[in-house]
Design a protein around this motif. Structure first.
Motif, PDB file in Angstrom:
ATOM      1  N   ILE A 145      18.840   2.598  97.737  1.00 21.80           N
ATOM      2  CA  ILE A 145      20.260   2.232  97.537  1.00 21.80           C
ATOM      3  C   ILE A 145      21.170   3.274  98.183  1.00 21.80           C
ATOM      4  CG2 ILE A 145      20.055   0.835  95.435  1.00 21.80           C
ATOM      5  CD1 ILE A 145      20.644   3.217  93.799  1.00 21.80           C
ATOM      6  N   SER A 146      22.393   2.811  98.495  1.00 21.86           N
ATOM      7  CA  SER A 146      23.345   3.696  99.168  1.00 21.86           C
ATOM      8  C   SER A 146      24.169   4.454  98.124  1.00 21.86           C
ATOM      9  CB  SER A 146      24.288   2.858 100.034  1.00 21.86           C
ATOM     10  OG  SER A 146      25.116   2.102  99.172  1.00 21.86           O
ATOM     11  N   PRO A 147      24.805   5.568  98.529  1.00 23.45           N
ATOM     12  CA  PRO A 147      25.677   6.294  97.582  1.00 23.45           C
ATOM     13  C   PRO A 147      26.777   5.380  97.038  1.00 23.45           C
ATOM     14  CG  PRO A 147      25.325   7.589  99.571  1.00 23.45           C
ATOM     15  CD  PRO A 147      24.703   6.260  99.818  1.00 23.45           C
ATOM     16  N   TYR A 148      27.292   4.485  97.899  1.00 28.66           N
ATOM     17  CA  TYR A 148      28.363   3.583  97.448  1.00 28.66           C
ATOM     18  C   TYR A 148      27.851   2.681  96.325  1.00 28.66           C
ATOM     19  CZ  TYR A 148      31.579  -0.300  97.416  1.00 28.66           C
ATOM     20  OH  TYR A 148      32.451  -1.264  97.011  1.00 28.66           O
ATOM     21  N   GLU A 149      26.636   2.145  96.521  1.00 24.14           N
ATOM     22  CA  GLU A 149      26.062   1.268  95.484  1.00 24.14           C
ATOM     23  C   GLU A 149      25.836   2.050  94.187  1.00 24.14           C
ATOM     24  OE1 GLU A 149      23.658  -1.904  98.331  1.00 24.14           O
ATOM     25  OE2 GLU A 149      22.773   0.062  97.928  1.00 24.14           O
ATOM     26  N   CYS A 150      25.430   3.302  94.363  1.00 27.59           N
ATOM     27  CA  CYS A 150      25.251   4.164  93.186  1.00 27.59           C
ATOM     28  C   CYS A 150      26.552   4.297  92.391  1.00 27.59           C
ATOM     29  CB  CYS A 150      24.859   5.559  93.668  1.00 27.59           C
ATOM     30  SG  CYS A 150      23.193   5.958  93.284  1.00 27.59           S
ATOM     31  N   ASP A 151      27.631   4.569  93.124  1.00 24.99           N
ATOM     32  CA  ASP A 151      28.939   4.726  92.450  1.00 24.99           C
ATOM     33  C   ASP A 151      29.343   3.456  91.722  1.00 24.99           C
ATOM     34  OD1 ASP A 151      29.062   7.237  93.354  1.00 24.99           O
ATOM     35  OD2 ASP A 151      30.492   6.861  94.983  1.00 24.99           O
ATOM     36  N   GLU A 152      29.081   2.330  92.349  1.00 25.10           N
ATOM     37  CA  GLU A 152      29.431   1.038  91.735  1.00 25.10           C
ATOM     38  C   GLU A 152      28.709   0.858  90.396  1.00 25.10           C
ATOM     39  OE1 GLU A 152      31.290  -2.107  93.050  1.00 25.10           O
ATOM     40  OE2 GLU A 152      32.289  -0.168  93.324  1.00 25.10           O
ATOM     41  N   ILE A 153      27.467   1.324  90.363  1.00 25.49           N
ATOM     42  CA  ILE A 153      26.683   1.178  89.131  1.00 25.49           C
ATOM     43  C   ILE A 153      27.112   2.212  88.086  1.00 25.49           C
ATOM     44  CG2 ILE A 153      24.330   1.408  88.186  1.00 25.49           C
ATOM     45  CD1 ILE A 153      23.346   0.131  90.803  1.00 25.49           C
ATOM     46  N   ARG A 154      27.590   3.346  88.596  1.00 23.25           N
ATOM     47  CA  ARG A 154      27.962   4.427  87.655  1.00 23.25           C
ATOM     48  C   ARG A 154      29.393   4.311  87.129  1.00 23.25           C
ATOM     49  NH1 ARG A 154      24.831   8.852  90.911  1.00 23.25           N
ATOM     50  NH2 ARG A 154      23.126   9.230  89.460  1.00 23.25           N
ATOM     51  N   LEU A 155      30.059   3.215  87.389  1.00 22.96           N
ATOM     52  CA  LEU A 155      31.465   3.091  86.945  1.00 22.96           C
ATOM     53  C   LEU A 155      31.593   3.501  85.481  1.00 22.96           C
ATOM     54  CD1 LEU A 155      32.793  -0.298  88.371  1.00 22.96           C
ATOM     55  CD2 LEU A 155      33.561   1.996  88.919  1.00 22.96           C
ATOM     56  N   PRO A 156      32.587   4.325  85.170  1.00 29.82           N
ATOM     57  CA  PRO A 156      32.645   4.825  83.786  1.00 29.82           C
ATOM     58  C   PRO A 156      32.876   3.737  82.743  1.00 29.82           C
ATOM     59  CG  PRO A 156      34.462   5.671  85.133  1.00 29.82           C
ATOM     60  CD  PRO A 156      33.588   4.903  86.046  1.00 29.82           C
ATOM     61  N   ILE A 157      33.404   2.595  83.166  1.00 30.72           N
ATOM     62  CA  ILE A 157      33.662   1.572  82.126  1.00 30.72           C
ATOM     63  C   ILE A 157      32.379   0.854  81.709  1.00 30.72           C
ATOM     64  CG2 ILE A 157      36.079   1.047  82.662  1.00 30.72           C
ATOM     65  CD1 ILE A 157      34.986  -1.394  84.227  1.00 30.72           C
TER      66      ILE A 157
END
Ligand SMILES: Nc1ncnc2c1ncn2[C@@H]1O[C@H](COP(=O)(O)OP(=O)(O)OP(=O)(O)O)[C@@H](O)[C@H]1O
Ligand SMILES: [Mg+2]
Length: 1013
Positions: free
Chosen positions: A135-147
């Motif tokens: 997975i890409s860093p962008y996809e990681c961030d999408e999954i890690r959304l704080p909400i």
């Protein structure tokens, strides 16, 4: 077996089940359905939209599985059971092949177990998958959304694996299998357990004592707490049958009631007047939870006070709010916080006193990140809306004025706190005074002094009465009538105790007051400044600025605030906000710095919400006792309306003739007092006239009607505090209305006393509509002085019992003007029937009696029937929703056979069967006046209808006969039709909700258009 029909029949329960837990519960149902291939991937995508109300999603899910037939429905029920199971089912390792040739399919098939295992390891797995290039860093961030919660992140990762054809699915299938299996998704972490225990201990310590009062009495909440009347607010004014009374409920039912205004909202709103017991109710909730006695569905309860919160100037996040402003976790902050985010449904936040939060509610600024800081108001507003900690329950308490329609949009349930019932007042006094005989004496005193008794409906007044019990009992007659009397009494109590602890109670002599005048003025200035700048807790600096010193504090009116913001010195607050208003009024009455003309701001009919300055400039500073005139005016302009109204009422009371002498002794210029008095009088009279002038002209053919604005109630309360007959006379001289409407105005006994004080001077009788208030039996007593000018009295939904009604009737016998009584939705039983029979028998111009939705049985109806026989004037009689049964119907029917005037009779929903119907039929044969007979929702069936048909053949007055919902079949309708052939007076026969086949309905409606099917 689960047929689709049974599934449909259970739909509302299923929706309830699906939305009752958190979003997590719903999403795990989806996991099971995906893994069993009940849902396709497209179905799933349509059902896992973030931001949609859970109830919409739940209904959509039910529709989706319904379309898949009986099998789909059965699977859904199984999935709900799986998702609700406390412990996970054993995993089928044999089927979990880490080297499966179809990893995507297997990922889906093991989805519930995958989510469970991934849940506390998402972060590590994400890092690994990124490092290995899946997975890409962008996809990681999408999954890690704080909400997103941890389980939601796990699901997102699985969802991504199904669409990515780069080996991510195979990676997960292998890797996740190596992860340890958690026992359950429940509390597993030692840090959480430690935190829970710390929080419980903290809340327990805070809630054990009612400590807002001076150190002299630290009351144990457990011992003193008395049940308060709590009602659910339901929507009214809709078409259909009359609404049932607002249901009362116990505190333990706070979260279980199903009367939701908005079932997707998280916030329970508790509304009540100042001193009605909102803070105490919340404190009780906290105590029950912390002591493990109730509300154990919550693992974490975080109490907050709005008056304290608004002092927080720095930006803060959910995390800092919970940890720094409530309870700090000593270990594992991150784990604890993550647990809270993952299990919001186990978290309760309470916010007390929203009316004292100086920021107005808005939903303009969305804030969704639980870790990002924002302003305290934005944080609170987003918590209430559910943008933060969605599915965590929130309880908000407020006085009514501060609740805007916008806020109501986000309210799940709204509850009204009505104060103590009559029995509650007694119980409270017995709990407070356990010495033998003392409580009995106090109860007797209250019963003899009905105005004071009425005041005690409000718990804060009940507390004051109990606090001053010695003075009251010694005083004998002449007990306090107005709230000002009561506050002066307690002032005396405190002054005496501060002077000589054992002093025998004496009058509030001028000497005593004069000696303490500087103290009272210091407190008054502080109080006034606080009201004008929405400040209710005071720092040392603020106390110094108002020249309040240790001696002033020792008097006992200022106490240490309970839940202080950590890091600052524990501030002081007034015993209760009503005391703050009282002292502000004292300052306005006595300070040489106040010009009489500035008092006009107190009595003008300003609308709530019109105080922009305080919202923008919350920190106006106290500049010392030599205040500029203009700053007093500015403070009055900026004060919250409800506090201003209370202050106005106290000022009117202090300036009244009765108390003016006392005040004059304390200060040099009586002239100054007289000028203030004149100004207050003038402004009060002018505001009332303005109010009356704003009434629109009457519609043609109707009586002129006035719907009182909320400020009207406060104007008449101020007038009452002044106790000036002539002013009351003058005030209503210009009132020329036929109908005075005060529905939903929070009218309790004290307000009724004020209303009667003013209205009894009316020259022309009015119809007084007081529906949906808290009049109660004590309030009815307060209304008696104005009964002579009432031509109709509407008291629907007012908690009135036989005792109150009997008192009312006793007076009504002498009030020739009174012709109509509406008592729908009260607590009346057969015990009031005798009084009502006497009323009907002796008042031969009485027109309407409506007793719907009470508890009158056959016995009561039989007694009432005696009165009907002797009556020649009654036109409307309503018994909807009582229990008169066949016997009661018989008695009423026999009494009405020869009645000359009754035009409308309702016996809807009274369990009347064929025997009652026969008696009513005989009545129809003889009666020549009745035009409408309402018998819906009984048990008449064909037999009863056949009897009525016989009656109809010989009747020539009835125009409308209502027989809906009575188990009538085609047979009964056929007999009715035959009777209708011989009756041409009747215009409508209602037959809806009976047992006809569609083709029978078709045929019947063609045969006679008077049948309404
Ligand atoms: N249920 C109760 N049982 C016993 N005493 C009560 C109860 N409710 C209120 N009281 C008494 O009345 C006082 C005032 O109640 P409380 O402060 O809870 O009112 P409130 O509605 O929060 O007022 P405000 O609007 O000013 O915040 C309490 O301090 C307590 O002495
Ligand atoms: Mg309060």
């Amino acid at each position: 077996m689960c047929t689709q029909e049974a599934f449909r029949a259970q739909r509302s329960q299923l929706v309830g089940l699906l939305v009752s837990g958190s979003l997590e519960g719903f999403e795990s149902v989806l996991d099971w359905l995906l893994s069993w291939e009940v849902l396709s991937w497209e179905d799933y995508e349509g059902l896992s939209l973030l931001g949609q109300p859970l109830s919409h999603l739940a209904r959509r899910l039910l529709d989706t599985v319904w379309n898949k037939g009986a099998w789909g429905c059965e699977q859904l029920i199984a999935a709900v059971q799986e998702a609700r199971a406390e412990s996970p089912p054993p995993e089928q390792h044999g089927h979990w092949d880490p080297h499966s040739p179809h990893p995507t399919r297997d990922l889906q098939c093991h989805r519930p177990a995958m989510v469970r295992r991934l849940y506390s390891h998402v972060e590590g797995v994400l890092d690994l998958a990124r490092v290995q290039g899946f997975i890409s860093p962008y996809e990681c961030d999408e999954i890690r959304l704080p909400i997103l919660t941890s389980s939601q992140r796990a699901r997102r990762l699985l969802d991504l694996a199904t669409v990515k054809a780069n080996g991510l699915a195979a990676f997960l299938l292998q890797h996740v299998r190596e992860l340890p299996v958690p026992l359950t998704l429940s509390v597993q972490d030692a840090a959480c357990k430690k935190y829970m225990s710390k929080l419980r201990t903290t809340v327990l310590a805070q809630s054990r004592f009612l400590s807002s009062y001076d150190g002299s009495e630290n009351l144990c909440l457990e011992e003193i707490y008395t049940e308060n009347v709590l009602e659910i607010r339901t929507e009214v004014g809709m078409a259909g049958p009359p609404p049932k009374s607002a249901a009362t409920l116990g505190l333990e039912e706070l979260f279980s009631t199903r009367s939701h205004l908005n079932e997707d909202a998280d916030t329970v709103l508790v509304v009540g007047e100042a001193g009605s017991g909102k803070s105490t109710l919340l404190q009780r909730l906290h105590l029950l939870w912390a002591a493990g006695q109730d509300f154990q569905e919550f693992l974490f309860v975080f109490p907050f006070s709005c008056r304290q919160l608004q002092r927080v100037a720095k930006l803060l996040s959910v995390r800092t709010l919970l940890f720094e402003h409530c309870c700090w976790p000593d270990v594992g902050q991150q784990d604890v916080f993550q647990f809270l985010l993952d299990h919001p449904d186990r978290v309760l936040l309470t916010f007390d006193g929203f009316d004292e939060f100086r920021f107005r509610f808005t939903d303009h600024e969305r804030h969704c990140s639980p870790t990002e800081p924002t302003s305290v108001q934005n944080l609170l507003f987003n918590l209430l809306q559910g943008n933060l900690l969605k599915n965590a329950r929130k309880v908000l308490s407020s006085r009514p004025d501060a609740v805007s329609p916008l806020l109501r949009k986000y309210v799940r349930v709204e509850l009204r706190l009505r104060g103590f019932s009559e029995a509650g007042i007694e119980l409270f006094l017995r709990r407070r005074h356990r010495e033998p005989g003392l409580a009995d004496r106090l109860v007797r005193l209250l019963r003899a002094a009905s105005t004071l008794h009425g005041l005690c409906q409000l718990p804060v007044f009940a507390w004051m009465v109990s606090r001053c019990h010695r003075e009251l009992l010694l005083q004998g007659g002449g007990s306090p009538k107005t709230t000002t009397d009561l506050y002066l009494l307690i002032l005396r109590h405190f002054l005496l105790h501060a002077a000589l602890p054992d002093a025998a109670p004496r009058g509030l002599g001028p000497g005593l007051l004069r000696g303490r005048l500087p103290t009272l003025l210091h407190l008054g200035l502080l109080a006034l400044w606080g009201l004008g700048s929405s400040c209710y807790v005071f720092s040392d600096g603020q106390l110094r600025a108002a020249q309040v010193d240790g001696e002033d504090i020792s008097l006992g009116f200022l106490v240490r605030a309970k839940a202080a913001v950590p890091g600052s010195a524990p501030p002081l607050e007034f015993l209760h906000v009503t005391f703050q208003c009282f002292f502000a009024a004292f300052y306005l009455a006595l300070s040489a710095d106040v010009k009489p003309s500035s008092l006009r701001h107190l009595f003008s009919c300003r609308q709530s919400g019109g105080r922009p300055l305080a919202r923008l400039l919350p920190t106006l500073c106290v500049r010392g006792s030599r205040r500029q005139e203009s700053s007093v005016e500015a403070l009055l302009r900026e004060a919250e309306l409800h506090n201003l109204q209370m202050t106005a009422a106290f000022l009117a009371g202090l300036l009244s003739r009765e108390h003016r002498g006392l005040l004059a002794e304390c200060q040099a210029s009586e002239k100054a007092l007289l000028r203030r008095h004149a100004c207050a009088r003038r402004c009060l009279a002018r505001s009332l006239h303005k109010h009356f002038h704003s009434i629109p002209p009457a519609l043609p053919g109707e009586a002129k009607s006035m719907h009182a604005l909320p400020s009207f109630v406060w104007l008449i309360r101020s007038l009452y505090e002044m106790q000036e007959e002539r002013l009351a006379q003058r005030a209503v001289r210009g009132l020329n209305v036929g109908h005075l409407k005060l529905t939903f105005c929070g009218m309790g006994a004290a307000e009724c006393a004020a209303l009667a004080f003013v209205l009894r001077h009316l020259r022309r009788p009015v119809a007084l509509q007081l529906d949906h208030n808290s009049v109660g039996d004590i309030g009815v007593e307060q209304l008696l002085p104005c009964l002579g000018v009432c031509k109709a009295l509407y008291l629907r939904d007012n908690n009135i019992s036989d005792r109150g009604l009997c008192k009312l009737v006793e007076h009504a016998l002498r009030c020739e003007e009174l012709q109509k009584l509406a008592l729908f939705n009260n607590k009346l039983t057969d015990g009031c029937a005798k009084a009502l029979a006497t009323l009907l028998g002796s008042r031969q111009n009485f027109l309407a009696l409506r007793l719907g939705n009470n508890h009158i049985t056959a016995e009561g109806a039989q007694v009432l029937a005696q009165g009907l026989r002797a009556n020649t004037s009654l036109q409307f009689l309503g018994f909807w929703g009582n229990k008169v049964g066949d016997k009661g119907a018989q008695a009423l029917a026999e009494a009405l056979g020869g009645h000359q005037s009754l035009r409308w009779l309702s016996l809807v929903g009274n369990s009347i069967g064929s025997v009652g119907a026969r008696a009513l039929a005989l009545m129809l044969e003889k009666n020549v006046a009745l035009e409408e007979l309402c018998l819906e929702e009984n048990r008449l069936q064909d037999e009863g209808v056949c009897s009525l048909a016989e009656g109809l053949k010989r009747n020539s007055s009835l125009k409308v006969l209502k027989l809906s919902n009575n188990g009538v079949t085609y047979l009964g309708a056929e007999v009715l039709l035959q009777a209708l052939e011989k009756n041409d007076t009747i215009l409508e026969v209602w037959l809806r909700g009976n047992t006809f086949l569609p083709e029978e309905m078709e045929e019947l409606s063609h045969r006679d258009s008077r049948l309404l099917l």
